[in-house]
Every structure is written in structure tokens, then in C-alpha cells.
Design a protein around this motif. Sequence first.
Motif, PDB file in Angstrom:
ATOM      1  N   PRO A 344      23.118  -0.167  32.773  1.00 54.02           N
ATOM      2  CA  PRO A 344      23.002   0.903  31.597  1.00 54.02           C
ATOM      3  C   PRO A 344      21.863   0.991  31.004  1.00 54.02           C
ATOM      4  N   ILE A 345      21.017   2.097  30.553  1.00 54.89           N
ATOM      5  CA  ILE A 345      19.910   2.179  30.099  1.00 54.89           C
ATOM      6  C   ILE A 345      19.862   3.180  28.906  1.00 54.89           C
ATOM      7  N   GLN A 346      18.778   3.324  28.011  1.00 54.23           N
ATOM      8  CA  GLN A 346      18.975   4.261  26.954  1.00 54.23           C
ATOM      9  C   GLN A 346      17.695   5.092  27.380  1.00 54.23           C
ATOM     10  N   TRP A 347      17.939   6.382  27.590  1.00 56.68           N
ATOM     11  CA  TRP A 347      16.780   7.264  28.101  1.00 56.68           C
ATOM     12  C   TRP A 347      15.961   7.638  26.943  1.00 56.68           C
ATOM     13  N   THR A 348      14.642   7.670  26.932  1.00 54.87           N
ATOM     14  CA  THR A 348      13.845   8.259  25.888  1.00 54.87           C
ATOM     15  C   THR A 348      12.838   8.949  26.173  1.00 54.87           C
ATOM     16  N   ASP A 349      11.893   9.715  25.163  1.00 55.70           N
ATOM     17  CA  ASP A 349      10.831  10.669  25.894  1.00 55.70           C
ATOM     18  C   ASP A 349       9.984   9.954  26.507  1.00 55.70           C
ATOM     19  N   ARG A 350       9.911   8.644  26.857  1.00 54.64           N
ATOM     20  CA  ARG A 350       8.847   7.951  27.702  1.00 54.64           C
ATOM     21  C   ARG A 350       9.476   7.625  28.998  1.00 54.64           C
ATOM     22  N   THR A 351      10.807   7.699  29.181  1.00 55.21           N
ATOM     23  CA  THR A 351      11.387   7.423  30.387  1.00 55.21           C
ATOM     24  C   THR A 351      10.977   8.253  31.701  1.00 55.21           C
ATOM     25  N   MET A 352      10.745   7.616  32.815  1.00 55.40           N
ATOM     26  CA  MET A 352      10.135   8.367  33.935  1.00 55.40           C
ATOM     27  C   MET A 352      10.824   8.347  34.986  1.00 55.40           C
ATOM     28  N   TYR A 353      11.017   8.957  36.222  1.00 55.77           N
ATOM     29  CA  TYR A 353      11.704   9.094  37.313  1.00 55.77           C
ATOM     30  C   TYR A 353      10.577   8.102  38.455  1.00 55.77           C
ATOM     31  N   PHE A 354      11.312   7.467  39.244  1.00 58.73           N
ATOM     32  CA  PHE A 354      10.774   6.691  40.194  1.00 58.73           C
ATOM     33  C   PHE A 354      10.578   7.894  41.543  1.00 58.73           C
ATOM     34  N   HIS A 355       9.310   7.674  41.963  1.00 57.04           N
ATOM     35  CA  HIS A 355       8.760   8.162  43.041  1.00 57.04           C
ATOM     36  C   HIS A 355       8.406   7.602  44.447  1.00 57.04           C
ATOM     37  N   ALA A 356       8.539   8.235  45.594  1.00 51.01           N
ATOM     38  CA  ALA A 356       7.976   7.284  46.856  1.00 51.01           C
ATOM     39  C   ALA A 356       7.737   8.565  47.849  1.00 51.01           C
ATOM     40  N   ASP A 357       6.593   8.428  48.400  1.00 56.09           N
ATOM     41  CA  ASP A 357       6.174   9.423  49.203  1.00 56.09           C
ATOM     42  C   ASP A 357       5.334   8.864  50.517  1.00 56.09           C
ATOM     43  N   TRP A 358       5.291   9.638  51.491  1.00 56.52           N
ATOM     44  CA  TRP A 358       4.779   8.823  52.873  1.00 56.52           C
ATOM     45  C   TRP A 358       4.095  10.023  53.779  1.00 56.52           C
ATOM     46  N   ARG A 359       2.953   9.514  54.108  1.00 59.25           N
ATOM     47  CA  ARG A 359       2.134  10.645  54.992  1.00 59.25           C
ATOM     48  C   ARG A 359       1.551   9.741  55.987  1.00 59.25           C
ATOM     49  N   GLN A 360       1.415  10.378  57.195  1.00 53.13           N
ATOM     50  CA  GLN A 360       0.727   9.947  58.234  1.00 53.13           C
ATOM     51  C   GLN A 360      -0.405  10.910  59.130  1.00 53.13           C
ATOM     52  N   ASP A 361      -1.543  10.339  59.398  1.00 51.17           N
ATOM     53  CA  ASP A 361      -2.324  11.134  60.254  1.00 51.17           C
ATOM     54  C   ASP A 361      -2.810  10.058  61.469  1.00 51.17           C
ATOM     55  N   ARG A 362      -2.563  10.784  62.765  1.00 48.01           N
ATOM     56  CA  ARG A 362      -2.756  10.004  64.116  1.00 48.01           C
ATOM     57  C   ARG A 362      -4.043  10.412  64.504  1.00 48.01           C
ATOM     58  N   ALA A 363      -4.564   9.482  65.182  1.00 43.51           N
ATOM     59  CA  ALA A 363      -5.683   9.592  66.154  1.00 43.51           C
ATOM     60  C   ALA A 363      -6.890  10.277  65.127  1.00 43.51           C
ATOM     61  N   ILE A 364      -7.155   9.649  64.014  1.00 42.45           N
ATOM     62  CA  ILE A 364      -8.219   9.958  63.125  1.00 42.45           C
ATOM     63  C   ILE A 364      -9.505   9.480  63.911  1.00 42.45           C
ATOM     64  N   GLU A 365     -10.531  10.286  63.642  1.00 41.63           N
ATOM     65  CA  GLU A 365     -11.857   9.871  64.631  1.00 41.63           C
ATOM     66  C   GLU A 365     -12.641   8.916  63.537  1.00 41.63           C
ATOM     67  N   THR A 366     -13.062   7.986  64.024  1.00 40.88           N
ATOM     68  CA  THR A 366     -14.014   7.090  62.998  1.00 40.88           C
ATOM     69  C   THR A 366     -15.432   7.187  63.672  1.00 40.88           C
ATOM     70  N   PHE A 367     -16.115   7.026  62.824  1.00 39.62           N
ATOM     71  CA  PHE A 367     -17.791   7.132  63.323  1.00 39.62           C
ATOM     72  C   PHE A 367     -18.694   6.060  62.608  1.00 39.62           C
ATOM     73  N   ARG A 368     -19.427   5.706  63.228  1.00 42.43           N
ATOM     74  CA  ARG A 368     -20.359   4.869  62.601  1.00 42.43           C
ATOM     75  C   ARG A 368     -21.597   5.170  61.992  1.00 42.43           C
TER      76      ARG A 368
END
Length: 672
Positions: A344-368
Motif C-alpha cells: 500500500p502507498i499514499q499517492w501524492t502530486d509527485r508520484t509517477m508511473y513506471f515505464h519500460a520501452d524497447w526498440r531494435q534496429d538490425r543491420a545498422i551500417e557502421t563506418f570508419r
Amino acid sequence: MVRRILLPVLFLLLLLSPSTQAASVSLSSLLEEMLDRNAITQFPNPEYTCKQASSYDRASKSPNEKGWFANGDASQFVRDEMNGDRKEWVLMDEKGPGAIVRWWITAPHYKVNFRIYFDGKAEPEITANIGDLIGGKYLVDSPLSAVRANGRNLYLPIPYEKSIKITVDDMPTQNNLYYQINFRTYGDDVSVESFTMDRFGKAKTQIEKVQKTLMESPIKSEKGRVVRLAKNGGKETITETTSHQLSINSFAVKVDAKDLPQALRSTLVKVSFDGNATIRVPLGDFFGGGVGINPYQSWYTKVEKDGTLRSFWRMPFQKKIEATFVNYSDQEVAITIEDLDYQPIQWTDRTMYFHADWRQDRAIETFREEEKKQDWNYITLQGKGVFAGDSLSVLNAVPDWWGEGDEKIYVDGETFPSHFGTGTEDYYGYAWCTPQFFDAPFHAQPRAEGPNNFGSTTNDRFRLLDGIPFKKNFRFDMEVWHWAATTIDYSVVTYWYAFPGVKPIDAPTGKYPSDAELIEEVKAKVVYKTPYVVKIPGFEFKEMPAGGKLSRQGMENWKDGVWKDNDQLWWTDTQPGDKLDLIVQVDKSGPQKLICEMTKARDYGKFQFYLDGKKIGEVVDLYNPDKVINSGPVVIGTADLEKGTHTLTIEVVGKNADSVGTMFGLDVYRFE
């Protein structure tokens, strides 16, 4: 996710109030904050900004100017100055009130001293060897301070009332030093008690408690619901409602599937709290272990040897949680949800929601070439919240080092990043591209497949005192800076807390993936053991050599010779009798001269060449006593060959009496 008996109404009267800081800060209060798992769910009070002092290359001025990807990140300082007869180089000079909350360094050796001056005083409060101070010997040891795969880390908070200045002495002896210092700056109305060695001594008991607690994980032992998902889109949604304000303290899952690495990647989890969609991530990636099961432990996550995946992220909500599991693999998947613990918690005007996100790029070309390099966007957010960490997984097609790139973090409209790093591995707390396992409360390398830096690698950085608050927007870029011109896959989980309405947006450096695009990446094939096939332009291999290590080596730093494309095929760690087979093409039939251009140096060996199993020419000695040079065209021998494909074999036969090794480097070959 799994319903448990909620606490009686009487007990709800004893709600644990969310963490709030008084308008004063001290070593003791910061240590208390470290152990309060609810603290990061609240927007900071008192408020602060989090920035970074580092040795990034000062040639980096603007994304629109040459030098943005400059890589001379060692021994860059604010200034140098004389202190009596002693010259000192300034790493950081900041006006307070504030606190150092994370410090990382690495160097080839540690022969000189840091000095820390507080509040404008002429004499330093701390004078200590740089390696001891940051590496776990001077103030505290592990886990608050330790060497992690050649990177030295200090997480003991160091508050200051008015200002702080950090210097290093005798840089001609030290020569190279890489550093990153994360620090908070509070408002002028916040009272901060400066660190002193006397106050540090009085906090010994509290520090010992922090050290012990950071290594623990609050694990319960309760079995819960089993979710069974049919292949190719099997889906189940679990909804929980409550009349009380609650937080998920911890939970565990265990996945059962024939191809477990694929199931962990291809099972997508989407969670909303009170109608706010906040989590969108592959199930396995959420726990920071990378592809498959890779045991490790952090302050927020744990992966066990038996495949149990644990989360200790606090996730507050007021009325409702909805979690949807979708299986995009071509196999059935069963998920057991265990040990779900509410508080149990006490919600205040500073309480925030937890977030998690994911992204992927394949075959990114690298350069020297610098002008072709790019920044890859981890996440871009609009709104108000606190960034809390990330987990980067990389699939590297060659053994060469992939993580030379610097992090660049922009907060609240900054045009130049307030966090500008010195290398990807430095950001994650290790150094020198070391493929060595380590785990700790706030950073880890749970997977580094190898050989060298080939295959799957996962790096984690979790934030506590060094969480980054943002009021308007937040953007995190990482340079794609590889030693080789190749392709590489990046995927990243980002974690943050935020108020309703804060979501990822399309970044200036890359489009944020739609649900459809994300699903395509979730479906992509993964393997736990990456087939080791070295890809080096200009060379084709019959098979990987049984002895030695094969890679590409950049030759830009050796100015006494010229190599085509500034690189070479590099064969190291060899023994006499080891053989390397190359597939070669002959354009016409008849007698052919085999001509090779090779590297010569003091640690190179002697070699015999063969074509289709037949010896060609005499033994070639590649020893050179004082310089690394290109041999220029060397006629190995002549052979009568048919037009078409042939096998060129190179055998290690030994070394010159004066040589210190048996390495081999091939720049180019041709038939004439």
C-alpha cells in the motif's frame, strides 16, 4: 498481474508514505535515499538537475560541425592551474549546492592523486591515489566502489554546500586518464551539508547497512498463475482492480518453451496502469539479461540459473492494472507468474508511473570515416519524469570492438548534451572493451559471447541517485562507433518514471517504431550461440582456423607503412602448426605468381604458404625489429593453376629468434 489477498483496512492506516527529502541534504540523507526503493517513484523533492563532467573530446562542438564524433577522450580537462609549486589539472569545478552521485575512471596505470576541494577552501578534504579512491580501497569497497572489467567505479554520494573542485596532479607521469562524474545540483534554497572525512567516519554503520542491503534481493516464495500462449499470436490479458492505492514491489516469471531464447524475445508484454499504457517490451529483455538466460543480479533485476526472471522495480497505481502477453513465435509458450508482492502507498502530486520501452534496429551500417558515423537514439520523451536506466543488447558480426561511441543526453531543450560520454563501455562502468562478466547493483555485463567482442553482448546501467529528472523533454543518443566497417544490431530497453501523458516520440535521429514495426522486430530470429563467421572485406574463409584468433585490425596508428583501406587481416594467438585457409579466385589458367603484401613487426612469425595443399615458395619471415611496416609486394612463389576457386593455406612454422610472437597480418593478395 496475479491477485493476492489485499491487506486489511486497518493495516491500510499504516500506509508507507512515499519518499520525500527534507529541504536539506547530507551524506546520511543520500544514503537513506539509496535504500528507499520508493524514492525513485517520486519526482525529486528537493528538486535537482543531474549532469556529467567527463573527459570527452573537446573537438565535439555541434552535430552540424566536423569533430562531433571525435574520439580523443583521454585527459581532457576544464583547465590546468598552479597550486603553489604544484601543477594541477581540473576535472570538475562546479558551484553548489550539490552532490557527486557516480564516478567512473579508467587508465593504463594509476600513479597520481586526486584532490577534492570543498566550498572554496584552499586545502583539499581528500587527497588519494586515483585508483584507490575510485577503485574500492580508500573510502568504501564493493558494491559502492569496485573495479568492474577494468573500469573503476564509486557510487558513494559526496555532497557539497557551496562548490566542489576536483583535480589530478602530475599528468606527465599519468599521461592518460578517462573519467565521468555524475552530479546533482540543487536550488540555492536547499541546505547541503558538505562531505568531510569526520562525517564519513561517523556514517560508517549506515554505510555498512547500505553495502549489505544493495547486495540483497527481497525474494518471496509464492506460486501464482500460469499463462499459456498458443503459437503465432496467442494472447492473454490479465486485469486487476483495487480500491486502494498500491505499488507492485516485486514479481517473478519463468518461461517454458522449446526454443527458450526465441520465446523470451518473441513474447511481447504490454502493461497499463490506471489506463496509462507504460510498458511495451519483449518479456526476456525487460529483465536486462539479453538473449536467453544469463544469470546476474542488480538492484532492480535478477536472472537466476533455473531461468527465473525477477523484477524489483516499484510500480505504483491507484485503481487498475492491465497486462497483455502476446506470443509471436511459432511455438507454444507457458509463463508462470510467481512471487507477486503488493504494497500500500499514499499517492501524492509527485508520484509517477513506471515505464519500460524497447526498440531494435538490425543491420545498422557502421563506418570508419567520421563524416559517415551516426548517433542512435535510445529514447526521446516529451513531458515530465525521471530517467532510470537502460539495457543495451548488441549483435556484432565481427570480433572487433563495437562500443567506442559516446552517450549524449539532452534534458529540457539542451542544444548541447549535459551528459557527453567517453565510450559505450565507460557509460556502463567497465573499460577497454573487456568481454568479461560482471554484475553489480547499478551496472552489469551479464553476457559477452565472444570470441573477443563477437556475437551477443548485453550491458546494463541502472540509476538511483543518478536518475535524471526532466520537466519538458529528454533525449538519449548513443554514437554508433565501431572499429570495423560492418553491420551491427542494436536493441535497447529504457526505464523511466513519468507523469501521465509522457510517451516516446519520433526522435530527430530515428523514427520511433509503431506497434507493427515493433512486432516485426520481436518476431526476428534470435539464437543463443551465434555462429562464428568472420566477415572481413576482401577475404573469404573456408572455415575458421582451429588455432588462433582471426579479426580485422585498423592500421591508422602505424604511420611507417601504408595499408589498403587502412586495415589488415589479423591472425593472433597462434602456435606452430596452426593453419588458416582462404578461398581465393584465379581469373585465368596457367602459371600464376602469388603476390602478397603483409605486415612486418617485432612480434610477427614465420609462415609457409600452400595452394590446394601443395607448398608454394619458401618460408616467409615477417619479423621487423623496430617498426610496424607493410612489406610491400612479396612474390610468394609460382604455381600452375586452373581458372576458378582455389584454397590458399597459411601455416605458422615458428618465429625469428629475435621475434616475441607469431602474429600474421595480410593486407592484400593477388595472382599475376
